[in-house]
Design an enzyme around this catalytic site. Sequence first.
Site, PDB file in Angstrom:
ATOM      1  N   HIS A  56       3.913  -2.205   3.130  1.00  0.00           N
ATOM      2  CA  HIS A  56       3.962  -0.876   2.517  1.00  0.00           C
ATOM      3  C   HIS A  56       5.329  -0.681   1.860  1.00  0.00           C
ATOM      4  CE1 HIS A  56       0.793  -0.546   5.549  1.00  0.00           C
ATOM      5  NE2 HIS A  56       0.291   0.431   4.826  1.00  0.00           N
ATOM      6  N   ASP A  65       0.825  -1.211   0.000  1.00  0.00           N
ATOM      7  CA  ASP A  65       0.000   0.000   0.000  1.00  0.00           C
ATOM      8  C   ASP A  65       0.860   1.263   0.000  1.00  0.00           C
ATOM      9  OD1 ASP A  65      -2.075  -1.770   0.241  1.00  0.00           O
ATOM     10  OD2 ASP A  65      -2.929  -0.881   2.052  1.00  0.00           O
TER      11      ASP A  65
END
Length: 249
Positions: A214, A69
């Site tokens: 991430h 993400d």
Amino acid sequence: MKHYPFIIFYLFLNALIYAFQGTIWVYIFCFILFSAVIIWGSFDIQLGYFVNSFTHKRTKFKEVALTFDDGPTEFTPTFLDLLRENNIKATFFCIGKQIEKYPETFQRIIADGHTIGNHTFSHSNNTGFLSTPRMIEEIKKCDEVILRSGNITTNLYRPPFGVTNPNIAKAIKKTNKKNIGWNIRSLDTVTEDEETIYNRIIKKLKKGSVILLHDTSEKTHNVLVRLLLFLEREKYSTFTIDSIIKSEK
């Protein structure tokens, strides 16, 4: 099955109110409990309280999904190098503003064969308080950037912070998105210790897991290096989120 705890809770509240009719403290207590459950349902994407979410793949095989993400960022190329070296495809949920900032990196994600998902245009800290029209705008603006920069479209959407509520649920439906969650949250954005992040992942790992990471730091890159070695050693393969959608049809 996901809604059973809430149904039971609702019946419990009604029984409590019936048993203690007229007692103001019971109503206050029930209101606090009800509010807590709503907050729980908003922040735990695995519950699917407001919108159904794909959080894992039903499979008999040792396979997991790596999802990233908040990119693309200045760190993303190192993640892509590592994934390419290990011949692994992942799913990247990208922020529109970040795509505009790093268009060449975004194009490389696509060129390397990874799957792209929508992660809103701005990843607003106020996501949970936005109206349905504002959420629709956030999703559509990200779609526009994805199309303009990568010449592709996606029906995959992951809500910022994993937050869902009635407004977000309506926006997801109106934009024809598939809401994508996870069942392993690495907490790599709030945990500094790499060992803690790594152990959190491998302890929860099972067949069909969707891992949330991430591509925003060297720390997570280092964790990914160790995680790929672990997956190879334990004979795990990987899949992209597309296969979850296909397997659910």
